[in-house]
Design a protein around this motif. Sequence first.
Motif, PDB file in Angstrom:
ATOM      1  N   UNK A   7       0.833  -1.208   0.000  1.00 17.24           N
ATOM      2  CA  UNK A   7       0.000   0.000   0.000  1.00 17.24           C
ATOM      3  C   UNK A   7       0.864   1.253   0.000  1.00 17.24           C
ATOM      4  N   UNK A   8       1.880   1.271   0.859  1.00 12.54           N
ATOM      5  CA  UNK A   8       2.750   2.442   0.938  1.00 12.54           C
ATOM      6  C   UNK A   8       3.519   2.617  -0.371  1.00 12.54           C
ATOM      7  N   UNK A   9       3.995   1.532  -0.939  1.00  9.46           N
ATOM      8  CA  UNK A   9       4.747   1.623  -2.193  1.00  9.46           C
ATOM      9  C   UNK A   9       3.885   2.186  -3.313  1.00  9.46           C
ATOM     10  N   UNK A  10       2.649   1.704  -3.440  1.00  6.21           N
ATOM     11  CA  UNK A  10       1.741   2.231  -4.462  1.00  6.21           C
ATOM     12  C   UNK A  10       1.497   3.722  -4.232  1.00  6.21           C
ATOM     13  N   UNK A  11       1.304   4.111  -2.978  1.00 14.10           N
ATOM     14  CA  UNK A  11       1.072   5.525  -2.674  1.00 14.10           C
ATOM     15  C   UNK A  11       2.282   6.373  -3.058  1.00 14.10           C
ATOM     16  N   UNK A  12       3.482   5.872  -2.805  1.00 18.55           N
ATOM     17  CA  UNK A  12       4.700   6.618  -3.162  1.00 18.55           C
ATOM     18  C   UNK A  12       4.819   6.765  -4.674  1.00 18.55           C
ATOM     19  N   UNK A  13       4.534   5.696  -5.406  1.00 21.60           N
ATOM     20  CA  UNK A  13       4.607   5.761  -6.877  1.00 21.60           C
ATOM     21  C   UNK A  13       3.646   6.808  -7.419  1.00 21.60           C
ATOM     22  N   UNK A  19       8.068  12.057   1.233  1.00 24.04           N
ATOM     23  CA  UNK A  19       7.617  12.979   2.274  1.00 24.04           C
ATOM     24  C   UNK A  19       6.116  13.232   2.183  1.00 24.04           C
ATOM     25  N   UNK A  20       5.578  13.307   0.958  1.00 27.12           N
ATOM     26  CA  UNK A  20       4.141  13.538   0.808  1.00 27.12           C
ATOM     27  C   UNK A  20       3.346  12.379   1.393  1.00 27.12           C
ATOM     28  N   UNK A  21       3.807  11.150   1.155  1.00 28.66           N
ATOM     29  CA  UNK A  21       3.116   9.983   1.704  1.00 28.66           C
ATOM     30  C   UNK A  21       3.257   9.952   3.220  1.00 28.66           C
ATOM     31  N   UNK A  26       0.727  10.366   8.343  1.00 30.34           N
ATOM     32  CA  UNK A  26       1.083  10.878   9.675  1.00 30.34           C
ATOM     33  C   UNK A  26       2.184  10.030  10.317  1.00 30.34           C
ATOM     34  N   UNK A  27       3.243   9.805   9.546  1.00 30.77           N
ATOM     35  CA  UNK A  27       4.395   9.071  10.060  1.00 30.77           C
ATOM     36  C   UNK A  27       5.661   9.742   9.548  1.00 30.77           C
ATOM     37  N   UNK A  28       6.820   9.186   9.856  1.00 31.45           N
ATOM     38  CA  UNK A  28       8.078   9.794   9.419  1.00 31.45           C
ATOM     39  C   UNK A  28       8.423   9.338   8.009  1.00 31.45           C
ATOM     40  N   UNK A  29       9.255  10.128   7.337  1.00 28.15           N
ATOM     41  CA  UNK A  29       9.731   9.740   6.007  1.00 28.15           C
ATOM     42  C   UNK A  29      10.558   8.468   6.090  1.00 28.15           C
ATOM     43  N   UNK A  30      11.283   8.313   7.193  1.00 29.40           N
ATOM     44  CA  UNK A  30      12.084   7.105   7.384  1.00 29.40           C
ATOM     45  C   UNK A  30      11.205   5.860   7.429  1.00 29.40           C
ATOM     46  N   UNK A  31      10.026   5.971   8.078  1.00 26.64           N
ATOM     47  CA  UNK A  31       9.120   4.826   8.148  1.00 26.64           C
ATOM     48  C   UNK A  31       8.611   4.444   6.769  1.00 26.64           C
ATOM     49  N   UNK A  32       8.298   5.441   5.946  1.00 23.05           N
ATOM     50  CA  UNK A  32       7.866   5.173   4.563  1.00 23.05           C
ATOM     51  C   UNK A  32       8.985   4.497   3.786  1.00 23.05           C
ATOM     52  N   UNK A  33      10.202   5.016   3.955  1.00 27.38           N
ATOM     53  CA  UNK A  33      11.355   4.457   3.249  1.00 27.38           C
ATOM     54  C   UNK A  33      11.596   3.005   3.631  1.00 27.38           C
ATOM     55  N   UNK A  34      11.349   2.661   4.905  1.00 28.05           N
ATOM     56  CA  UNK A  34      11.563   1.278   5.348  1.00 28.05           C
ATOM     57  C   UNK A  34      10.627   0.309   4.637  1.00 28.05           C
ATOM     58  N   UNK A  35       9.390   0.731   4.384  1.00 32.25           N
ATOM     59  CA  UNK A  35       8.470  -0.128   3.626  1.00 32.25           C
ATOM     60  C   UNK A  35       9.034  -0.443   2.249  1.00 32.25           C
ATOM     61  N   UNK A  51      15.080  11.247  -7.678  1.00 32.61           N
ATOM     62  CA  UNK A  51      15.181  12.383  -8.578  1.00 32.61           C
ATOM     63  C   UNK A  51      15.436  13.650  -7.762  1.00 32.61           C
ATOM     64  N   UNK A  52      15.877  14.737  -8.428  1.00 34.37           N
ATOM     65  CA  UNK A  52      16.069  15.998  -7.677  1.00 34.37           C
ATOM     66  C   UNK A  52      14.813  16.419  -6.932  1.00 34.37           C
ATOM     67  N   UNK A  53      13.660  16.144  -7.511  1.00 35.75           N
ATOM     68  CA  UNK A  53      12.400  16.471  -6.857  1.00 35.75           C
ATOM     69  C   UNK A  53      11.537  15.224  -6.743  1.00 35.75           C
ATOM     70  N   UNK A  54      11.773  14.448  -5.723  1.00 31.57           N
ATOM     71  CA  UNK A  54      10.949  13.276  -5.488  1.00 31.57           C
ATOM     72  C   UNK A  54      11.548  11.995  -6.020  1.00 31.57           C
ATOM     73  N   UNK A  55      10.684  11.032  -6.307  1.00 32.21           N
ATOM     74  CA  UNK A  55      11.098   9.712  -6.769  1.00 32.21           C
ATOM     75  C   UNK A  55      10.211   9.265  -7.929  1.00 32.21           C
ATOM     76  N   UNK A  56      10.764   8.346  -8.717  1.00 32.23           N
ATOM     77  CA  UNK A  56      10.012   7.718  -9.802  1.00 32.23           C
ATOM     78  C   UNK A  56      10.213   6.212  -9.728  1.00 32.23           C
ATOM     79  N   UNK A  57       9.187   5.421 -10.053  1.00 33.26           N
ATOM     80  CA  UNK A  57       9.398   3.971 -10.069  1.00 33.26           C
ATOM     81  C   UNK A  57      10.324   3.567 -11.205  1.00 33.26           C
ATOM     82  N   UNK A  58      11.188   2.601 -10.942  1.00 31.57           N
ATOM     83  CA  UNK A  58      12.003   2.021 -11.998  1.00 31.57           C
ATOM     84  C   UNK A  58      11.114   1.132 -12.873  1.00 31.57           C
ATOM     85  N   UNK A  59      11.705   0.522 -13.879  1.00 34.86           N
ATOM     86  CA  UNK A  59      10.915  -0.386 -14.717  1.00 34.86           C
ATOM     87  C   UNK A  59      10.339  -1.519 -13.870  1.00 34.86           C
TER      88      UNK A  59
END
Length: 298
Positions: A7-13, A19-21, A26-35, A51-59
């Motif tokens: 769920x978290x990965x889909x939200x990040x994509x 940081x937005x997710x 309502x958690x830390x960026x580190x917690x999102x990154x751990x998922x 990326x310089x501004x955020x992230x993008x999914x790889x292939x």
Amino acid sequence: MTLDDLRVFVAVCRAGSLSAVARELDCTQSAVSQHVKRLERETGVALLERQPRGVLPTRAGRVLESAAAEGIAGLDLALRHLRDLVDGESGTVRVATGATTVRHFMAEAVVAFRRQHPRVQLEFRTESSSRGCFDALADSDLDLAWITLGAPVRGIEQRPVRELPWVLAMRADDPLADRYRADAADLRELSGLRLIRLPPDSTSATQLEAACSELGVRFGYDTSVADWDTALLLAGLGLGRAVVPAFPGLREDGELRLVPLPALRPLAVGWAVRRWDALSPPARAFADTVVECCAKSA
């Protein structure tokens, strides 16, 4: 790998930002990154590209995101349907529709369904196109979407309910208004006629163009509108002519003339769902009620 990880990965994509997710959950960026890192360890591939501004999914990330999103949507729908089964005749039916769909195709059905299932809530989400309805159906907990049928869409089942013939709409004092109908030969004579254009990116506009092309007919366009009703309004005001589907309840009045175009392949409209056999009893009952009411008004 857990459901929360996916769920978290889909939200990040979709957000393109850790940081937005984190703010949304309502958690830390580190917690999102751990998922995400847990998924990367288990799959053995990089899933996000910084990326310089955020992230993008790889292939590989896009492959996982697509599969996870579809699976999560199906699971969420199944869980809600299980709650509906426990509740019996209560629950909610969520429907995506176009701007004027409820008025033209569902008004009678809504009244009948409410009478038969008073404890079931109906929720309607307005989308601007069939493509929007498909996207909403795939990405949310919607049960049904009313669409103009078109090309197959992965993960979506389409079921025709009614075919709509095309009509040429114009003001009653238009020089073409005295025609009873326009067959294939008449349409070819009208080739080049300038019309009020249906939404260019809509399924109905695409299918109208294809139906005309089959007969060697090509129209020009002066004005674009967002929906069929607006096209009819402008035609009735004498601001142009429009080719529109003859939806239920469409009638001539003192200002508006409708010339049937039987040579054009009709437009099919109906339901789209993820899986018919997975619909909750209330959703299936509402879909069937709309079908029955449409058949009566045909």
